[in-house]
Structures are given as C-alpha cells and as structure tokens.
Design a protein around this motif. Structure first.
Motif, short mmCIF file in Angstrom:
data_model
loop_
_atom_site.label_atom_id
_atom_site.label_comp_id
_atom_site.label_asym_id
_atom_site.label_seq_id
_atom_site.Cartn_x
_atom_site.Cartn_y
_atom_site.Cartn_z
N LEU A 924 0.84 -1.20 0.00
CA LEU A 924 0.00 0.00 0.00
C LEU A 924 0.87 1.24 0.00
N ARG A 925 0.29 2.32 -0.54
CA ARG A 925 0.98 3.61 -0.60
C ARG A 925 -0.04 4.70 -0.31
N LEU A 926 0.23 5.55 0.67
CA LEU A 926 -0.67 6.63 1.03
C LEU A 926 0.06 7.95 0.81
N GLU A 927 -0.51 8.80 -0.07
CA GLU A 927 0.13 10.08 -0.43
C GLU A 927 -0.73 11.22 0.10
N PRO A 928 -0.28 11.91 1.13
CA PRO A 928 -1.06 13.04 1.65
C PRO A 928 -0.73 14.35 0.93
N ASN A 929 -1.73 15.17 0.72
CA ASN A 929 -1.54 16.52 0.16
C ASN A 929 -2.10 17.49 1.19
N THR A 930 -1.19 18.04 2.03
CA THR A 930 -1.64 18.86 3.16
C THR A 930 -2.27 20.17 2.70
N GLN A 931 -1.80 20.70 1.55
CA GLN A 931 -2.37 21.97 1.07
C GLN A 931 -3.83 21.80 0.66
N ALA A 932 -4.11 20.71 -0.06
CA ALA A 932 -5.48 20.47 -0.52
C ALA A 932 -6.30 19.69 0.50
N GLN A 933 -5.64 19.23 1.61
CA GLN A 933 -6.32 18.40 2.60
C GLN A 933 -6.94 17.16 1.95
N MET A 934 -6.12 16.50 1.11
CA MET A 934 -6.57 15.32 0.37
C MET A 934 -5.57 14.18 0.57
N TYR A 935 -6.05 12.95 0.34
CA TYR A 935 -5.19 11.77 0.34
C TYR A 935 -5.39 11.02 -0.97
N ARG A 936 -4.32 10.33 -1.41
CA ARG A 936 -4.47 9.33 -2.48
C ARG A 936 -3.95 8.01 -1.93
N LEU A 937 -4.84 7.02 -1.90
CA LEU A 937 -4.50 5.70 -1.37
C LEU A 937 -4.46 4.69 -2.51
N THR A 938 -3.34 3.98 -2.63
CA THR A 938 -3.18 2.97 -3.68
C THR A 938 -2.85 1.63 -3.02
N LEU A 939 -3.58 0.59 -3.39
CA LEU A 939 -3.35 -0.76 -2.87
C LEU A 939 -3.17 -1.71 -4.03
N ARG A 940 -2.17 -2.57 -3.93
CA ARG A 940 -1.96 -3.61 -4.93
C ARG A 940 -1.84 -4.95 -4.22
#
Length: 958
Positions: A924-940
């Motif tokens: 798994l990989r979790l990419e936080p974007n603190t400016q946009a207050q968003m996350y992108r979560l990728t699971l393989r």
C-alpha cells in the motif's frame, strides 16, 4: 406564572407540647410507658366517643399517635382519623394526615383505596400546596398499588403547561421514586419527548429534578431520551460559562449550580460521545472550561466552596474517562488528578487515585499516568489511611508495564512487610501476576515469588506456589537456578510452610542439577528437607514423602537413609491414612523395583499443559466482579496488545491442581483448546493474566423456571448497531456498544488466520440481568469464509458486575461482510434484544512484512495488472497529523516501510493476508496533500476483491 397561594398558619397544639414535655420529664422507662398508656387510653376514648371531633382535635391526637410511634411503640388505631384529615381544606390538618399515612400505613392496608381517592382529589384540585402534599405522600409510600394508580397521571401533571414550577419539581421526583420501586409500571409514551424539554426550563429547580428523572428513565429506554444529549450539553455550557451573579439563587459558595452540573455530567455518561461535530466541540469546550476553573485560585477559603468545585471537576473527569476519545482532555485530566495526589485533603487523594486507575487503562493517558509513579509510591509509604494505601496499590498495578515492572514489584514487596493485614493477600496476588506477566528473565520471577513467600507466607495462596512450580517445570533454562535458590532459602532457621512445599517439589524434580556441589549433595538436600518434616501439615508431609521417593531414583546413595525414614513407626503407623499408605507403598516400591523400573516410574515431570491459572480469578473474586483494573486492555500505538494470552474454558479446583503436582507417574494431558493463540506457540509460558475465570458452566438453578411461550419467539429482529464498527479497523480493544443498561467491550488478538475475541459484558445498573444469552450469526455468504465459535456465558449478570465470553475465529478465505453479535437478557421484567456488528475485518489477518526498497518496487511492478490495483482519492476527515497516520497504518496490520518512497511525506506499507486456503500479499501507498487536505490511497494485491475491501476499510480512517 400563577402566584403560589399562601399557606394558612395552623393553631399551636398546646396539648401535644404538654404531652411531649411530660414524656421528657419521665425519670424511668416504666414511668414513660405508664404515661403513654394513659394517653393512648384517652385518645382511644376520644375517637370512640359519641361527640364528633373537630379538625383541630383530630390533628392533635393523630400527632400524638405519630410521636408515640416514633418513640418505638406500636400503634394499632387512629388510621381512619388520619385518612379523614386528608379531606380537610386546612393545610396543617391535611399535612398531618399525609405525614401519619407516610409513616404508619403499609402497602397492604385496607385503607389504601380511601387514601388513593383522597390523593386523586388533591391532584385534581390544581391547588399547588395540596398537589405537593399528595405527590410527597406517593413518593414516601412508593407502594406498587400507588404506582398502579398514579403512574399514568403524574407524567401528565409534569408536562402540563399550566403546572407550577414547585409542582413540576415534586412530580419529577415522585415519578423517579415510582420508577425505582416499580419500573415496569411507569409507562413510556408521548410525554417522554416533552419531559426532555424540561432541561430547557427557566427554573433551575425544575431542570435539576428533571435531570435526575431523565437519567434514570434513560437506563430503561435509551432511545426515547437521545435528544437529551444536545439539551444537556447546551444547559451545561450555559452553567459553566455563567458567573455567580447570573445564577444567584443557585450559586453555592461561588460555584454556579454545582448539583445540576453534576447531574448533567452523569446524564451524559449514559451515552457514547456525540457524533455531531459541533455538539462534540461544545462539550469539549465545557469540559476544558471546568478543567481551567480548577486551576484558578479559590474564591473562598471555606470547605464548602472547594467541595462543590471538586464535585463538578471529578464528575467532568469521569465523563472524560467514560468517552475515552479525546487524548488532550485525558492527559489534562490525568495532570489535574496528579495535583490532587499531594493534596492535604484525604478524600481528594483517594478519589484521585481511584480515577487514575481507570485512566491507566486508556491508551491515550497511560503514559501520562506513569509520570506520577514516584508520587504514588510515596503515598504507599506515607499514607495513614489504609483505604488510600489500597487505592495506591491498585494504581501501581494498573500503571505497570514492561518499562516499570521491576520497580513497582520491588516497591510492593517492600510495602508488603508493613502492609495492613486486610490487604496483604491482595498485594501478594498482584505481585505474583505482575512478576509473571512482565518477567523477561525468569530467574527474577523465581526470586520474586520466593521473596513473596518469605515476607508474607501466610497470605500466599496455593494458586501462587502451584503457578511457580508449573513455570519452573515448563522452562528448562530456569530449573537449575530454581533448585539452587530454593535450597539456599530452605537453610533459614524459620521457613514458611509454602516455601517447604515449593522446595520439596523442585528439589524432588531437579535436585540432581545442584547435587555436584558438596554443599548441596544429595544427603545434605535430604537432611535439609527432612528437618522441616515434623513442623509441616499433613498435605505438605505427603508432598515431602513423594520428594523422598524421587530422591531414591535420582540418588541411589541415599536410598538406605530414606528407607530407614519410611520404615520408622512414625510413618508406617501414622494416624493419617494418606501418610501411612504413601510410606508403605513407597517403601515397598523402593525395595522390589529395579533401577530401570524406578527410573520409568519416577521420570521427570513432563511440561504442564498450557492451562488457566487461577491467580487472577482469585483476585477478581476478592475485589468483586467488574472492579479489577484490566492491565491487558492497553494497546501499543501499532494496535497490538502488550502480551497475548490463551484462557482455557474451565477452571481447575485446588484439588485438581494439587493432584497434578503430587503424582509421579501421570501421562502428559493434551490441551483442551482447539485453537492455540498463546505465546506458548512461540515457545514461552503464557501469563496468568490470561485467566479471568468467567467461563465456568452456568448453574442450573437459575434456569429451572422456563417460559412456556418465550418472548423471543415473537420479537422482531433488532436493528444491527454499526456505529462503532469502523473505529475498530485500526485498533483491537475498546467499547463496541453502550447504552444505559449494558456496556460491551472487546479485546482481540490475531495470529495468521486465527483470532480470538474476549467480549466483556458490563451491567451498568444495580439490578440483575436474567436469562442472559449471546450468540454470533453470520450471513450465508460469510459462513464458508469465516468460522466463529462462541463459548457459553453466565445466564445471570449481577448489578455492577462484568462477565467475559470468548469467541474463537478462523479465516477460511477472504471476505467482505462481518458477523453479528446477538445479545438477549431480561431487565426489570422486560426482554432486551441487542444486535451489534462485530469488528472482524479482513485486515485483522495481516502479518506484517519487512521489505527493502528494491524488493518493494520490484514486487510493486509485478502487481501492475489493472485488476490488481485499487486507487482512491478522498478528502481528509481528520487533521492530517503524521504520527497519527503512522499509528493508524501500523494498527491496520502492515509494516510501515521507512525510506522506501522517494517522497518522504508518503507512507508505504507491506503485509500478507493469511487465510486457511491462501495467502495474499499486499502493498500500500498513502500520499497526503496537506495543502489540498486530500489523500491518495493505492493498494496492490494479487486478488482484486482483497484490494477493494482493504481500500474501503483504510480510506475510512483518515
């Protein structure tokens, strides 16, 4: 508002005053009885006379009868005259009539119907004075007949718009009394929604009475009073932010409405934390304000001011502990309690220690509690009050973990030498539990237990020395040390009998390990043991005889010496049958058996099966059900418990355990549990804290009466509670369900495709739960994917008690649904039916996997097929805190791989989902974007259904 009518002042009853004066002037008991009998005869003649008595005379004579009754004399007449007073229009006459009835009339009286009619007339009169008298009488008598007559009428008076405030107060408290005496007769109806709005009433007396009533009713029917949460928080907010001038009539020594504040805080403890963010924020502000006010300098030096202020503070802390969801508040509460630990007021120190015991079991505040360890140890040494010292012992036990275990055990042992006799046994049990639970080096454990026996041998129960023997036998690395240490301890001139028992058993098994030293040669060992023989009780002498015959096998050179002892008259003709039989049989066996046969019969004891230790169970019985701090409930930040245990389903009696210790030729029994989850699987001995001893078979006596047509057959299925389900994705312990009656807590552990959940059912009321049953059901699709086996649970839960149920789980293949826990019990004549979705998710069967950066990206590329990847971009629901995110990923079950991703802000993890049929690797990989207050979560993963489910679970956590 209507003006309260003036109460007419009654005439002074001079005759009553003279009679009371005469009684007080009596010089002897005989004179008093003579005067009373004279007065009774006079009153009886007046009541039976032809001349009708006026209201004043009836009131005076009824008052005299009441006074005579209060002096301890029986009154068998005058009841009808008291009832007649109820129809008077004068307040003083009606008051005396109600007072007499409240004190002297029992619920079986033939006059109840007449009394009820009079009460109905007064309730219908709309005269607030008369209505209050009637309501007070109903509350004071509180009989079932009165509940049947007025339980439906009083709610109408309470919520009527034209009812005066003083009557509303009396009606609320009267209804509260009837609900306590006859809860099944108080009907729930449309008035319940209206009574909640009394929390908004302008009159604080009405609000105070209504809060007491709502708190009690909410325990019976929680859903009817959920709206009270927001109103209670709003009212509490107005109180804590007010000044003493705002609530002048209800300010007590500069504290605004302390009684109402306490009641509102208790009402909020009936419910979990509010889901609404704004409401939760407002409650947090209230609690922070209360904590801030505690730090302010006192506005008065009088004790009443500090008592009122501290009462509100402690109730606020209780609410913070109950919610267990705000780390900042929990730590602040802990620091505030820490200040009270050194307060000059004994009661405050006691309450602070008691509250900190509960805080110690919270994952958020455990570390904060530990900072006060020196203060608590000092309290243990210097407190004069034994109850405060006992709370200090409880807190040390609750705050203990691997980092401070040795320090706490040493301090407890030191205190044990001077401890009050009433708490010595409890301290012994706690030291034994902590010493085993946190023993990294088992030589330290052996030293601790032997020291325990030396200091407080009389208070060391059989469970303790049984356990040390089991551990020594099961651990080869400590056997020689144990033999040497016990041998040295036995050389003391005065040894406690429990030490002789341990010494006899260990030297009989492992004396050969120290026999090479001339100072502990076989003959020296035997003489040392036998020198204690004549001082011991029969069971200990029996154990020593067993040790002697083992010596014959281990050391042939002492055979003649031991045979001489066995052959002596004191043994062969012993008055005790058990000792005589052992001596005869052991002597004969030593004479006729060859060396090989002796070696076979007396071979070394096999390791004990992993079984339930009864030490913790004994401690729970001593403390009372549900009162023992759960030192296993704490979790590390990665979501795992500090230690895993394996409780067994049955608890062995002392006789059964003793039978395991005394035989010399028994085969090794097999373990009774089908699923091995203990640390024994990993090669170590399970701790005794595994044992809560709450799964013994229920007695049949409680279930002799069975409903012919059980209510459950016609009940509709309850709605399944899922509100706390997703809170358990990244944690294993906590409260899964709570209402006013029942709290359900979980403690879980998982190993590969196996799991075990300890379910704790806590009775929050003071009344028994009867016919208590719980079962687990699964949807048809889940039955082949997940196997759940539930142990039985006790059908009766006492008021304030807690019982435990064990669920064993096996993951057969990947799944998406979850099983449901169904609970049924009878409370106050009503059958309660609760269904809760159990937090058994796919990620619970993760095994963390360590990977290098190269291996990770190589595997990442291999799982590059479109159906193997699931990606989700979502808005952050909580503040984006790095440490919290790390803790949640670790709690999810994977290994957090540091310095793998080129972007240091990203989080990368790896793990393997274990099921019976397959193993599925996951990256798994979790990419936080603190400016946009968003996350992108990728699971393989290698299976698309697994990727999809894991993504759904994890994305809900951020």
């Amino acid at each position: 508002m209507n003006k309260m009518p003036a109460v007419s002042k009654g005439d002074g009853m001079r005759g009553l005053a003279v009679f009371i004066s005469d009684i007080r002037n009596c010089k002897s008991k005989e004179a008093e009885i003579k005067r009373i009998n004279k007065e009774l005869a006079n009153i009886r003649s007046k009541f039976k006379g032809d001349k009708a008595l006026d209201g004043y005379s009836k009131k005076k004579y009824v008052c005299k009868l009441l006074f005579i009754f209060l002096l301890g004399h029986d009154i068998d007449f005058g009841h009808m005259e008291a009832v007649n007073l109820l129809s008077s229009n004068k307040y003083t006459e009606k008051q005396i009539g109600y007072l007499f009835i409240s004190v002297l009339v029992n619920s079986n009286s033939d006059l109840i119907r007449l009394i009820n009619n009079a009460i109905k007339n007064d309730l219908a009169s709309r005269n607030p004075t008369f209505m209050n008298l009637a309501l007070h009488c109903i509350a004071n008598v509180g009989s079932r007949e009165m509940a049947e007559a007025f339980a439906s009428e009083i709610p109408r008076i309470l919520v009527a718009g034209d009812t005066m405030d003083c009557v509303k107060q009396s009606a609320a408290l009267c209804l509260l009394r009837l609900n306590r005496t006859s809860p099944d007769l108080v009907p729930m109806g449309e008035w319940t929604a209206r009574v909640v709005h009394l929390l908004n009433d302008q009159h604080l007396g009405v609000v105070t009475s209504a809060t007491s009533l709502i708190t009690t009713l909410a325990q019976k029917s929680p859903d009817n009073f959920k709206t009270s949460i927001s109103l209670a928080i709003a009212r509490l907010s107005r109180i804590v932010t007010s000044t003493s001038i705002d609530l002048q009539d209800y300010t007590y020594y500069f504290v605004a409405a302390p009684w109402l504040s306490v009641k509102l805080l208790r009402l909020l403890q009936c419910y979990p934390p509010p889901e609404d963010t704004a409401l939760r924020s407002r409650l947090t502000e209230c609690l922070e304000t209360i904590l801030n006010k505690a730090q302010e300098p006192p506005k008065s030096k009088k004790v009443q001011h500090s008592n009122a202020k501290n009462a509100v503070l402690f109730e606020a802390i209780s609410l913070i502990i109950h919610h267990d969801s705000e780390p900042t508040l929990l730590v602040r509460a802990c620091n505030q309690l820490g200040q009270f630990l050194q307060h000059r007021e004994t009661n405050l120190r006691y309450l602070a220690l008691e509250s900190m015991c509960t805080l110690a079991s919270s994952e958020f505040s455990h570390e904060a509690v530990k900072t006060h360890i020196d203060t608590v140890i000092n309290a243990l040494k210097t407190e004069r009050d034994v109850s405060v010292r006992q709370r200090a012992v409880d807190l040390l036990y609750a705050m203990c973990d691997r980092s401070n275990a040795k320090q706490i055990v040493v301090e407890m042992l030191s205190y044990l030498e001077t401890a009050d006799y009433s708490i010595r046994e409890e301290i012994v049990l706690k030291v034994a539990i902590l010493a085993e639970k946190y023993a990294v080096d088992y030589t330290w454990y052996v030293d601790t237990i032997l020291n325990l026996i030396r200091i407080a041998g009389d208070y060391v129960s059989e469970e303790v020395w049984y356990r040390v023997i089991q551990i020594v036998i099961n651990r080869d690395d400590v056997q020689g040390y144990a033999a040497k240490t016990v041998f040295e301890a036995l050389q003391a001139p005065a040894c406690h009998e429990n030490l002789v028992k341990v010494g006899g058993y260990i030297l009989g098994e492992f004396g050969n390990l120290i026999a090479g030293d001339s100072r502990s040669s076989p003959l020296v060992q035997f003489n040392l043991l036998h020198s204690k023989f004549h001082l011991c009780s029969v069971p200990t002498q029996a154990l020593l005889l067993s040790a002697y015959i083992k010596f014959i096998n281990l050391f042939p050179e002492v055979k003649a010496t031991i045979q001489e002892v066995l052959r002596s008259d004191s043994q062969l003709r012993n008055a005790d049958v058990e000792l005589q039989q052992r001596a005869v049989e052991y002597l004969r066996l030593s004479c006729i058996a060859s060396t090989d046969i002796l070696a076979t019969v007396f071979e070394e004891m096999p390791p004990f099966p992993e079984r339930e230790s009864s030490i913790l169970a004994k401690l729970k019985r001593k403390k009372g059900p549900g009162n023992l701090p759960d030192i296993d409930a704490r979790r590390n930040v990665n979501g795992n418990t500090e230690h895993s245990e394996k409780p067994e389903p049955a608890n062995k009696s002392s006789f059964a355990l003793l039978a395991d210790l005394l035989p010399t030729n028994r085969p090794r029994p097999a373990s009774a549990s089908p699923i091995m989850l203990s640390t024994a699987t990993l090669g170590s001995t399970p701790p005794i804290t595994a044992l809560l001893n709450l799964n013994s078979p229920p007695s049949t006596g409680a279930s002799l009466l069975v409903d012919v047509f059980p209510e459950s057959s016609c009940l509709t299925a309850p709605e399944v509670s899922e509100e706390n389900f997703f809170r358990f994705v990244c944690k294993n312990n906590g409260v899964i369900y709570e209402n006013q009656l029942l709290q359900i807590g979980l403690k879980s552990e998982y190993r590969q495709n196996l799991g075990r959940i300890y379910v704790f059912y806590g009775n929050k009321t003071s009344t028994q739960f009867l016919s208590f049953t719980s079962s687990v059901t699964s949807p048809d699709s889940l039955k082949t994917q997940l196997i759940v086996h539930a142990k039985t649970v006790d059908p009766i839960i006492e008021g304030g008690a807690q019982v435990q149920q064990i669920l064993n789980i096996e993951c057969v293949s990947d799944f998406t649904d979850a099983p449901v826990l169904n609970v049924q019990f009878r409370y106050g004549g009503t059958l309660q039916n609760i269904a809760v979705k159990l937090p058994v998710m796919l990620n619970k069967f993760f095994q963390p996997t360590e990977m290098t950066s190269q291996d990770f990206f190589q595997r990442w590329k291999q799982l590059g097929a479109p159906q193997q990847e699931v990606q989700k971009i979502f808005k952050a629901k909580h503040p984006m805190d790095t440490d919290v995110t790390k803790a949640k990923i670790l709690g999810f079950g994977v290994t957090l791989l540091e310095r793998v991703d080129p972007n240091p802000e990203n989080f990368v993890g790896a793990g393997v989902i274990h099921s019976k049929n397959s193993q599925v690797g996951c990256l798994l990989r979790l990419e936080p974007n603190t400016q946009a207050q968003m996350y992108r979560l990728t699971l393989r993963t290698s299976r698309d259904s697994v990727s999809q489910r894991l993504c759904e679970l994890l994305s809900e956590q951020f």
